[in-house]
Scaffold this active site. Sequence first.
Site, mmCIF file in Angstrom:
data_model
loop_
_atom_site.group_PDB
_atom_site.id
_atom_site.type_symbol
_atom_site.label_atom_id
_atom_site.label_comp_id
_atom_site.label_asym_id
_atom_site.label_seq_id
_atom_site.Cartn_x
_atom_site.Cartn_y
_atom_site.Cartn_z
ATOM 1 C CG ASP A 27 2.054 0.206 -5.950
ATOM 2 O OD1 ASP A 27 2.577 0.564 -4.880
ATOM 3 O OD2 ASP A 27 1.781 -0.978 -6.224
ATOM 4 C CG ASP A 167 4.588 -3.163 -2.307
ATOM 5 O OD1 ASP A 167 4.105 -4.017 -3.070
ATOM 6 O OD2 ASP A 167 4.502 -1.926 -2.505
HETATM 7 ZN ZN ZN Z 1 3.409 -0.560 -3.451
#
Ligand code: ZN
Length: 207
Positions: A27, A167
Site C-alpha cells: 500500500d 481490501d
Molecule cells: Zn491496499
Amino acid sequence: MLSADFGNLQRDIEMLNASECDWLHVDVMDGVFVPNISFGQPIVRHIKKHARKPLDVHLMIVDPDRYIADFKAAGADILTVHYEACRHLDRTLHAIRDAEMRCGVVLNPATPVSVLEDTVQICDLVLLMSVNPGFGGQRFIENTYNKIHQLRDLLERKAPQCLIEVDGGVNVGNAPLLFEAGADALVAGNAVFSAADPEETIRQLKR
Ligand code: ZN
C-alpha cells in the site's frame, strides 16, 4: 505489507515466502489522496529484493501516471490505481499494460461499480475497498458484499477473465463469505500480522 514489522521486514517477507499467500500487497499512500503517508519506491525495491511472490502494488496517490515507470523499476508485478485519483483512467490503464505489468482499478466504498462499465475490459483485476483507504486495522464495510455481486454481473458481461480483489477489514471470519459472494483475491494485513501464528492464519484464510 503495511501491517508488517518494518524493523524486521526481511523476516516478515521470509514468513510470507514460506506461507500459502499468493501475492504481497503493498500500500503506497501519498498524504494527499489519503490522509496518511506510508512509503514509496525505495521500500518497494527492498521488498522486491526478498520476495519470491508477485508484488501487488496499490497506489493511493493522485495522478499515478507520473510514477508508473518508477514502480515498474522498483519491482511491481501488478499495479492498481484509484478510479477517484485518475483524470484519464483509460490512458493510465493502457500505460500500465504498456509497461508490462498487470493492471487494476480500485474503487472506494462510495464509488459505484457502474463507473467501470467502459474500463473493465482493460483490467486484469478490480479492487474493491471494504474500508475507506488510508489506514490499516479498520472495520469492514458490509455493503461490500452487494458490490461484489454487482461487479460479478458486470464482469460476466464484459470481462470474464478479470479478477475481483477485496481490501480492508478482511479476516478469518468474513473470508468465506467474501469468497462465496464472488471474490477471487483477499487482502489481509492486520488479521495476519497481529495473529499469534501469521502463517497459520494465512492457511485458514486460503481454506
Ligand atoms: Zn491496499
